[in-house]
Structure formats: C-alpha cells, structure tokens
Design an enzyme around this catalytic site. Structure first.
Site, PDB file in Angstrom:
ATOM      1  N   ALA A  45       0.838  -1.183   0.000  1.00 46.47           N
ATOM      2  CA  ALA A  45       0.000   0.000   0.000  1.00 46.47           C
ATOM      3  C   ALA A  45       0.879   1.241   0.000  1.00 46.47           C
ATOM      4  O   ALA A  45       2.087   1.153   0.180  1.00 46.47           O
ATOM      5  CB  ALA A  45      -0.898   0.020   1.227  1.00 46.47           C
TER       6      ALA A  45
ATOM      7  N   GLU B 275       0.038   2.657   6.990  1.00 44.60           N
ATOM      8  CA  GLU B 275      -0.120   3.807   6.085  1.00 44.60           C
ATOM      9  C   GLU B 275      -0.666   5.015   6.838  1.00 44.60           C
ATOM     10  O   GLU B 275      -0.263   6.151   6.586  1.00 44.60           O
ATOM     11  CB  GLU B 275      -1.014   3.457   4.898  1.00 44.60           C
ATOM     12  CG  GLU B 275      -0.607   2.209   4.108  1.00 44.60           C
ATOM     13  CD  GLU B 275       0.863   2.124   3.751  1.00 44.60           C
ATOM     14  OE1 GLU B 275       1.504   3.186   3.595  1.00 44.60           O
ATOM     15  OE2 GLU B 275       1.395   0.998   3.649  1.00 44.60           O
TER      16      GLU B 275
HETATM   17  N1  PHE Z   1       5.761   3.488   1.178  1.00 46.27           N
HETATM   18  C1  PHE Z   1       4.994   2.275   1.104  1.00 46.27           C
HETATM   19  C2  PHE Z   1       4.872   1.755   2.520  1.00 46.27           C
HETATM   20  O1  PHE Z   1       5.711   1.119   3.048  1.00 46.27           O
HETATM   21  C3  PHE Z   1       5.589   1.197   0.302  1.00 46.27           C
HETATM   22  C4  PHE Z   1       5.710   1.416  -1.162  1.00 46.27           C
HETATM   23  C5  PHE Z   1       6.926   1.751  -1.703  1.00 46.27           C
HETATM   24  C6  PHE Z   1       4.631   1.230  -1.982  1.00 46.27           C
HETATM   25  C7  PHE Z   1       7.073   1.919  -3.063  1.00 46.27           C
HETATM   26  C8  PHE Z   1       4.765   1.384  -3.336  1.00 46.27           C
HETATM   27  C9  PHE Z   1       5.996   1.706  -3.869  1.00 46.27           C
HETATM   28  O2  PHE Z   1       3.988   2.047   3.196  1.00 46.27           O
HETATM   29 ZN    ZN Z   2       5.791   2.338   4.898  1.00 48.21          ZN
END
Ligand code: PHE
Ligand code: ZN
Length: 853
Positions: free
Chosen positions: A264, A300
């Site tokens: 996500a 998230e």
């Molecule tokens: N930032 C997201 C998470 O860890 C992960 C993610 C990274 C999703 C790159 C898509 C692409 O919550």
């Molecule tokens: Zn994250």
C-alpha cells in the site's frame, strides 16, 4: 545489458538549487492518452546556478512556457531522463504540457490503469514519468490538482487534500479540483479516477475536528471494506493516545486497486492500497489476512506523521520513515491483539526474510550508501531490521523518555525533510546512550552474533559475552555494536532470580552476579531485545521450554532445541528423545492458544537452511520430515485431542478466542498430516466441507493437496469453481498448488499460467504462482535445474512488463553462494543467461549482478 547503469551515492547529496513553491496540475484523462498541464512557481535558492534540470522520463512535450512566454527550442534540452531549461531567472512560473499513456503502463509506476481505474504510484521516483519535476523528497510543494474525465466511466475523481471545486457542465465530461494545504514531496502525490463503490464513516479527532473517512473499491466489494474501516479508526485513536498525533485534514480516503506492486502507499489524504490489504470477509479471507489488513491500514495511517509531515531528505534515509513506521504498526498490532504472539510473529518474519537477506550478497545497511534502482531497497532490511533498530532505541530510553523524544522529534522537524541523524539527535536528547556507537546499526550490514560463555564459582556467576561481527559485503571489517540485552536468571527449580537489561558496547565483556547458591539458568535476549544471533556454549533449552517466564525466550528455546535436534538428524540420523519429551510437555501447557500454536510449530526449512554450511534441500526436508513424523506418531492421541477440542466448524467468529482455537487445531492437523493416513485425510476432508471460514478451508485444502489423496482433486475443483471470480482467493489457490510437495509441481505451474484467471500483469497473481514456486525449495532447487530454468525464463519475460516484480523474483537466487556446488553451477548458468538479456532493466541487473559477484 543496460549500458548506462549508474549508481547513486549518499555521499553525493547536494541541497536543492531551486524551490518549487507551488504546483498546479491539470489532468485530462482519455482512453488513448492523458494530457498533463503542470504550472510551477519556482524560486532559485542557489544564485550561482543558471539552468534548471528537471527529472522527466520519456517526455513527450506539447508546450513549454516561462512566465507565460512560449520557449524557443534553443532554450531547453530534452534527454531520456531530463528536461533542462537554460538560463532561468530568479523567480518564475514554468508551464509544461505533455502527453502520457497510462493505459499502456505495465510497470505500475507513475499514472497507470488497474483494470478500469486510473491510479498513481509515485514513490520513490514515479512522478517524473507523469510530468517534469524536481522529483526528490526534499522538494516540498503545495499541490492543486484538477482532473477531467468522462462522467459515466469515471464518476469518482480523487486527489490529495480537500475538494475545492466541481466543474460539472461539460457534456459527457466532468472535473474536480483538489487542494492539499500541506506542502509535500512529489512522491506523495496521488490521483484516482474510476467508477468505484465506497463505504463512509467519520472520526472526531482529539482536537474536535470531524474527519470524513471513505474507502473506495470495485463496485460490489463494499461489504468487504468494513474491517479496514474499523482498523483505520482504531489506528487514528491509537496514534492520538500513544504518540499524541492527531490527523490534520478534513478527509481521509483509501482506494483499493487490484494491480499494485507493493502492499500500500501512504499518499497524503489519499492512500492507495493493494486490494489484498483492504478487502475481507470470513468467506474469502483468513484470520491472518484480517490481521494483515489491520497492520497495513495502520502502517499507512501512521505515515501521516512519520513520513508525510516529517519526510526523508533523500532516499538513503528511507528507514527514517519505514523502520519507524513498522515499529509503530507492530506496537499497534500488539496492543490490538496479543503482545507475546505479535513479538514472535515479527521476529519470525525478520528471520525468514531479513536474516536471509543479511547473509546474502544483496545485504546492505538499513541506511544504504548507494543504489542503482531505488525500487530494490524497499527491503526487509530497511523495513524490518529498521524497526528492530527503533525498538532498541525504545528499550534504551524506556517508554516515558521515548515518548518525550518523539514529541521533540515532531516539534523540531515538522514540515521538514530530514535524516536518520536528525531522528537520533532527538532520541539522544532524552536518553543517555552512546550515539556514535549506536549509529553503526545504520551503517553496517550483516547479522551480528553474540557468543555466550558462562561459569559459576564460589557463589559468583559470570557470563562472558563476545561479539562476532561479520564483514560487509565487500569484505571490509566492521565494528562491534551497541545494544540493550534483556536477560534473566532462573534457579534450578524454575523460579526467577533476577531480570535485567545489560548494555552491550564492546567486543567482549564480562558480567558477574554474586551471592548465588547454585549455578543459575540463563535466559538471554528476552523479547528479542536486539536483532542478533545468540550462540550459547551450554544450553538449557529443555529447562527454559518448561520454566522461562519470558514468552519469547520460551519460544526461542523450543526453536533452538528443535533446530539442534534436526541438525543432529542430518549428521547422524538419530533423534534426540530429550527434545521429543520436552515437546510433549508443551502439548500439556495451559497457555493462550495462539501462543501455544506458535510454540508447537517446528522450525521452517528456511530456519534450518540458515544453519547449514552447504545447503542441500533434499537433506533438510528429509530431516524435518523425520522429526515431524516421530512427533506425530508419538503424540498422535494428544494431537487428535487438541484438534477435536478446538474444532468448531460452525463458528466463523473473529473473536480472539475463536481465532486462537482455529490456530491451535490447524497446527495439530498440519502436524498429524505427516502420518499420511486415512484418518487424517478424513478429518481434512470433513473440515474442508463443513467449515465456515477461509482459514479452515484453506488449511484443509493445503493438507489434502500434500497428502496426495484423490479427494484433493475434488476439493481443488470445488474451490476453483466456488472462487474463480474472486481474484484475491485465487491467489491462495495458486499459492497452494505452487507450494505443493507433489512431484509434478512445475508442470502444473506451467499449466496454471494458461488458466483464464491468471494474468501476468497483475503482481499479486505473479507472486502467488511464480513467487510461491520460487519459495518451494524442494522443487525450485531440483537437481536437474528445471526450477531455475523456469524462473530465469519468467524473469526475462516479466522484466519487460514490470521490472520491479521481476527483480523481486531474482531474490530467490540469493542463496546461491550457500548452495552445494552442483546447484550453484546451475544457478550461475541461468543468471548469466538472464543478465546478458538485451534491454534488461536496471532493477533486475542490480540484483543479479550482486549475486553473480
Ligand atoms: N511506502 C509504502 C509503505 O511502506 C511502500 C511502497 C513503496 C509502496 C514503493 C509502493 C511503492 O507504506
Ligand atoms: Zn511504509
């Protein structure tokens, strides 16, 4: 091979020469193309710079103007990954119009289509394929976004922040404008357009603000969103209570899409989720799925403060937001469910994935120093080991000081893009630990070992602890670590004498405990207070399995004793009856049943593998089966009893008590299944037919498949017919078949690729079928090389569609240098073939190159 594979280095970081104060985006969505108009207010920060180089991938430029004047072609340069505007003034408006093709975007980065839904994924560097920008997280801008699309096909139009305008009178088309009041980096930008169903709710923050909560999904799936909504509200409340953090917009949207590379994404006010982490009901989701949703929704949501409000200066700082946010979601899940079970599950996951990575050629510090493709660094190390490092800080500071330190972190860095050093500075203000030594956790790689030698003389008990720190991936020596080590001493009757947290800071040190009557029993690294491997000369595993007051080390003793027993089977074929007896005691323990289900689980193949000097999977499976068979035979009646007492086919309840009952009786069923007799087959068949939950159905199906009984085919067919329209459930079906112990698995996997449900463009399906096969050690590592050849072919094929998913599959070859010579040669042959493929992505190149070196 790719010719311009270039690495980026942390040491090359330079502050931005420009600021993009605001950006106004207009998206005109059509079936064949999308037009993007991007108007930026830009200011020069570094007066010595003349040109502005924006990140822009495969730019198809339609218009370019500066302060409303169209630019002559001599004023700019377009390259494969950049747009450079020459000689720009100190402050100006830059307007760019360009064309993109989301419907053809199979990489699922930037703007793409998941089924009929337009959606975006911009972390880490997807935004540059939407429109030219300074696509780096330390550029934070105010975003206003207008979306126009066909009214019937795309009634729902979403972006970050608040909806400020509807444009409704354009025949078949309509538009909406969104404005995000918080400056943010481009990787947090999101857009969604589709014909979506939704459920709505409301949350009132501790400050009294009402927040509208919406979860969007494919029409017809609305009823499966309630668990996610419930989890969201629980997360919002928890962050207020535990961290004093309230939500900061009037609206929080979540959209579930089927095609998504990861779990996500925390886009500001508009999370986009892999539908596997949103949709659930008892008929289609397992208990584990429900827990997974709760934790990812929380993860998230928690990013809103740890990631969005305070973001990363550059991508080398990724663990700043990910390690911290994983630690936060682990604590949340522990509070929502069971602290002891959560801790064991988290450590299990760390060992299965991160320890393997940390011992492989792709190992890296939680803060890497260089990367070729940033996408390759969303790893178990950055996430899970990163979370362990934060947990150590928490343990060193204690709950109260940690909270103070977090408050200071938020107060000092809110609205900024910062580094892990900034975080550690705040922690250090509120606790006394050796900051410089502790920073080694961020800069060194590999799992440290701690050698334990103890002795007892004249009432004094001494433990000598010696750190063994592995070299880094280039063979460079690394230094000892600083960490908290929780331990306890028990007397010979099993009473706890003391519990303490030692601080480990040197290569070797001795701790003494006086005034003891007899030699105590040591329980060490309680709660897994440090992410290390403990090596004990003397062990009291059987004793600790019985008496340890710490649930983690009790579990640990069981695992270690089982691992030792399996190793002895590998070496001498003899089964240690002390272990078998100690295991028997566990069966009678009166403890929480979820915890007991974990205690009774024997070590995985991956855990056994990590102890072998030279891996031969046939030998490992054989030893594992021998022990399991012995236990199942000896304790058959007890296990059957556990099964019968806890099997409630008519209950679909999600109460903790019922989840625990399902866990323990399914554990018993799985252990018994090694007996491969008709009694077990009948139990499994009955469970498959009667039970109301997906948890029970899927376990029964898995057991039946691996019993190789004819009813398995009936059940599989039934399952397929029943769920063929539910992709999320079909993932489970593919995973069971690809993980099976049947001799003809590969043939079957090849056939399943042509099933009409399977779609190589959907990452979840690739992971369930091809990914599961690559984790099916027995068949993937087949001595004839057929498994390797199959995966190599798939990597080449999928790399053209989606490089990120392809490079993920390359990970299965990480164990190469630990394998026996025969398998090593086979792997190298296949990887050499893949790496010499024309046009191979830099993602796959980076991983394979490391393995081959
Ligand atoms: N930032 C997201 C998470 O860890 C992960 C993610 C990274 C999703 C790159 C898509 C692409 O919550
Ligand atoms: Zn994250």
């Amino acid at each position: 091979m790719n010719t311009e594979v270039k690495a980026k280095y942390l040491k090359d970081y330079k502050k931005p020469a420009y600021a993009i104060e605001s950006v106004d985006l207009l998206f005109e969505l059509f079936e064949e193309e999308t037009l993007v108009t991007n108007t930026m207010q830009i200011k020069k920060i570094d007066a010595s710079v003349n040109d502005l180089t924006l990140d822009a991938v495969n730019l198809e430029l339609l218009e370019l103007s500066l302060n409303a004047l169209k630019l002559q072609e001599s004023r700019y340069i377009i390259e494969e990954e950049h747009l450079t505007v020459l000689n720009v003034p100190d402050a100006f408006e830059l307007k760019i119009k360009n064309k993109i093709y989301p419907q053809d975007n199979t990489e699922l980065e930037g703007l793409y289509k998941s089924g009929d839904i337009f959606c975006t994924q911009n972390e880490p560097e997807g935004f540059r394929s939407i429109t030219p920008f300074l696509d780096r997280p330390d550029i934070m801008s105010l975003f206003t976004t207008t979306i126009f699309a066909d009214k019937k096909k795309y009634p729902v139009l979403l972006s970050n922040g608040n909806k400020i305008k509807c444009h409704d009178d354009f025949n078949e088309r309509h538009g909406v404008t969104w404005q995000d009041p918080h400056p943010k980096p481009s990787y947090l930008f999101a857009l969604v357009a589709g014909n979506l169903g939704s459920i709505s709710d409301e949350f009132t923050t501790i400050q009294g603000n009402k927040v509208a909560l919406n979860i969007y999904c494919d029409l017809g799936n609305e009823q499966k969103c309630h668990h996610a909504m419930h989890s969201l509200k629980a997360s919002m409340k928890w962050d207020e209570e535990k961290y004093g953090r309230a939500y900061d917009l009037d609206i929080y949207n979540i959209v579930a899409v089927d095609s998504f590379n990861m779990g996500a994404m925390e886009n500001k006010g508009l999370n986009i989720f892999n539908s596997a982490y949103v949709l659930a009901d008892t008929d289609t989701a397992t208990d584990a799925n429900f827990m997974g949703i709760e934790s990812v929704i929380a993860h998230e949501y928690f990013h809103n403060w740890t990631g969005n409000r305070i973001t990363c200066r550059d991508w080398f700082q990724l663990t700043l937001k990910e390690g911290l946010t994983v630690f936060r979601d682990q604590c949340f899940s522990a509070d929502m469910n069971s602290v002891q079970v959560q801790r064991i599950e988290d450590v299990k996951a760390l060992r299965e994935r991160q320890f393997v990575e940390d011992a492989s050629p792709t190992r890296h510090p939680i803060q890497p120093e260089s990367y070729i493709s940033m996408n390759n660094f969303y790893t178990a190390t950055v996430y899970e080991k990163g979370a362990e490092v934060i947990r150590m800080v928490y343990t060193l500071l204690g709950e109260k000081n940690y909270r103070q330190a977090m408050d200071l972190y938020f107060k000092t860095f809110d609205g900024q893009a910062v580094t892990t050093n900034d975080f550690l500075w705040a922690m250090h203000q509120c606790g006394d630990f050796d900051l410089e030594l502790f920073k080694r956790w961020y800069k060194q790689s590999g799992t440290p070992r701690l050698h334990v030698k103890d002795s007892f003389e004249n009432g004094t008990y001494s433990i000598v602890l010696t750190q063994k720190v592995p070299d880094d991936v280039d063979g460079k020596k690394q230094k000892p670590y600083y960490y908290p080590l929780k331990m306890g001493l028990l007397d010979r009757d099993g009473n706890e004498i003391l519990a303490e947290t030692l601080i480990i800071s040197k290569e070797s040190e001795t701790f003494v405990f006086d005034n003891l009557k007899e030699k105590p029993v040591l329980s060490i690294n309680r709660d897994f207070s440090a992410p290390i491997i403990v090596e004990q000369e003397e062990n009291n595993y059987a004793f600790l399995m019985k008496y340890d007051t710490n649930s983690f080390t009790q579990y640990e003793a069981t695992q270690n004793f089982a691992l030792r027993t399996i190793n002895e089977i590998i070496e001498s074929s003899a089964i240690n009856n002390d272990f078998v007896d100690a295991y028997g005691h566990l069966l009678d323990l009166d403890v929480d049943l979820s915890y007991k289900a974990l205690l009774l689980e024997l070590p995985s193949v991956s855990a056994i593998m990590q102890l072998q000097k030279e891996i031969d999977f046939d030998v490992i499976y054989d030893a594992q089966d021998q022990l399991l068979l012995h236990i199942a035979q000896k304790y058959k009646e007890k296990l059957l009893d556990i099964y019968k007492q806890n099997h409630l086919p008519a209950s679909g309840s999600l109460a903790a008590k019922h989840i625990a009952k399902r866990a323990i009786k399914n554990r018993a069923l799985k252990i018994l299944s090694i007996l491969k007799n008709s009694e077990v087959a009948e139990l499994a068949q009955k469970q498959y037919e009667e039970s109301l939950t997906m948890t029970d159905r899927i376990v029964a199906l898995d057991v039946l498949e691996n019993l190789h009984v004819s009813y398995a085919e009936v059940a599989l067919q039934d399952f397929y017919n029943r769920y063929k329209d539910e992709t999320l459930v079909m993932n489970k079906y593919f995973a069971i078949l690809a993980s099976s112990s049947r001799y003809d698995v590969l043939e079957r996997v090849e056939k399943l690729q042509r099933d009409k449900v399977y779609d190589e463009k959907v990452p979840n399906l690739v992971r369930s079928l091809v990914g599961s096969f690559a984790r099916n050690h027995k068949h993937f590592h087949a001595k004839d090389g057929s498994g390797y050849k199959f995966l190599a072919d798939k990597i080449i094929e999928i790399d053209k569609i989606n490089p990120q998913i392809a490079s993920g599959l390359c990970g299965a070859f990480k164990v190469c240098d630990k394998m026996n010579k025969h398998n090593q040669e086979l792997i190298k042959k296949e990887l050499s073939r893949v790496i010499s493929t024309q046009g191979l992505s830099k993602n796959s190149f980076e991983i394979i190159d490391k393995i081959l070196k």
